[in-house]
Design a protein around this motif. Structure first.
Motif, PDB file in Angstrom:
ATOM      1  N   GLU A 174       8.013   0.919   4.589  1.00  0.00           N
ATOM      2  CA  GLU A 174       7.508  -0.069   5.538  1.00  0.00           C
ATOM      3  C   GLU A 174       7.668  -1.453   4.928  1.00  0.00           C
ATOM      4  O   GLU A 174       7.403  -1.647   3.740  1.00  0.00           O
ATOM      5  N   HIS A 230       0.843  -1.201   0.000  1.00  0.00           N
ATOM      6  CA  HIS A 230       0.000   0.000   0.000  1.00  0.00           C
ATOM      7  C   HIS A 230       0.869   1.239   0.000  1.00  0.00           C
ATOM      8  O   HIS A 230       2.059   1.183   0.304  1.00  0.00           O
ATOM      9  N   ALA A 246       4.633   0.963   1.505  1.00  0.00           N
ATOM     10  CA  ALA A 246       4.768  -0.323   2.200  1.00  0.00           C
ATOM     11  C   ALA A 246       4.921  -1.453   1.198  1.00  0.00           C
ATOM     12  O   ALA A 246       4.191  -1.523   0.204  1.00  0.00           O
ATOM     13  N   TYR A 288       8.829   0.080  10.247  1.00  0.00           N
ATOM     14  CA  TYR A 288       9.052   1.266   9.424  1.00  0.00           C
ATOM     15  C   TYR A 288      10.517   1.676   9.482  1.00  0.00           C
ATOM     16  O   TYR A 288      11.158   1.578  10.534  1.00  0.00           O
TER      17      TYR A 288
END
Ligand code: FE2
Length: 310
Positions: free
Chosen positions: A250, A145, A201, A240
């Motif tokens: 991430e 994402h 991420a 992270y």
């Protein structure tokens, strides 16, 4: 346009295109540390794949400073691309690179546009993807994402929901989580601080690979800036870090899979007990460094134009 009238939807976040000032260092990082596979270079753009089928999940090129060039969404076919373009126009977006034939590896058809806050989006179909897509330990599968801060959250939310067909899967005090496939979220939209990048991420196959990735980052002199922990919305595990030029990144794993029976829950549902920020209760607050870095990176002016893909 109401949710019920949305006809066309994007079906995945395929890739993110990024610029760095120090391209060689970024290339080394994403290959040797982040564990993507460098699969080629063309006209100064370097392509990286994960272990999943998508031809590439990240491109990097040289820019004066770190910036997001665009987010690339996948559509099922040409009629869907055309329908999404019509929805974007009907939504009132007016900075658009019209649908046109594209060259591989970018797809065979697509368009670009700017969202209401100036973020660059591409919608493509017909990418010649890989046939080998088995998980490999310690290697990211795909972009899980992208989390983007907003200045006008309502306008941006309406765009991603009504023009691109993403659905709200959960809402917290700080974020809207947006889904376009079984993953609980592919886009996260912040309520403030934008339009800037909060973080990108990448999905690891499982928890052990995530933690080994954290070890590689430590070996590279990059400590964990937040985590490890398990998020509320999405129930995914997280760590992270700050990547090249302090780009917030991430590693995540075990993202919740949802279907049509899923019901989004409101901010009141997502309240942690005092002192907690995740399900495990072992992670402290995000570092001040990553919180500052997560407000700094902006989109380029012209990343919505897809001329170089034709
Ligand atoms: Fe995230």
């Amino acid at each position: 346009m109401s949710q019920a009238r949305v006809r066309a939807k994007v079906r995945a976040l395929r890739s993110v295109d990024v610029g760095f000032a120090e391209l060689d260092q970024a290339r080394r990082f994403f290959t040797d540390v982040w564990n993507l596979a460098h699969i080629g270079e063309n006209a100064g753009t370097h392509y990286f794949r994960g272990t999943g089928a998508f031809h590439h999940i990240l491109t990097i090129r040289q820019l004066a400073q770190p910036a997001l060039i665009r987010m690339v969404f996948d559509a099922a076919d040409r009629p869907t691309v055309d329908a999404l373009h019509a929805q974007v126009v009907a939504h009132g977006l007016n900075v658009i690179d019209p649908p046109a034939r594209l060259r591989q590896p970018h797809g065979d058809y697509g368009f670009g546009c700017k969202d209401p806050e100036g973020r660059n989006i591409a919608v493509v179909c017909g990418v010649h993807d890989h046939t080998d897509a088995a998980d490999q330990p310690d290697r990211p599968r795909k972009v899980s994402h992208i989390n983007i801060n907003a200045g006008d959250n309502a306008a941006s939310l309406a765009c991603y929901r009504d023009a691109l067909g993403l659905q709200v899967s959960d809402t917290t005090r700080k974020f809207h989580f947006l889904s376009c496939n079984p993953d609980h979220h592919s886009v996260v939209l912040g309520v403030s601080g934008g339009p800037t990048l909060n973080h990108i991420a990448f999905e690891m196959p499982e928890l052990d690979s995530l933690m080994r990735g954290a070890g590689r980052m430590r070996d590279d002199g990059r400590g964990i800036e937040w985590g490890p922990g398990r998020h509320g919305p999405g129930n995914n595990v997280f760590c992270y870090f700050l990547g090249p030029e302090d780009m917030p990144l991430e590693y995540t794993a075990e993202m919740q899979q949802i279907d049509a029976s899923h019901r989004a829950r409101p901010p009141e549902h997502w309240k942690w007990p005092p002192g907690r920020l995740d399900h495990w209760g072992i992670s402290a607050h995000p570092s001040e460094r990553i919180e500052a870095a997560g407000l700094r990176i902006r989109f380029t002016d012209d990343g919505y134009r897809l001329d170089e893909w034709r």
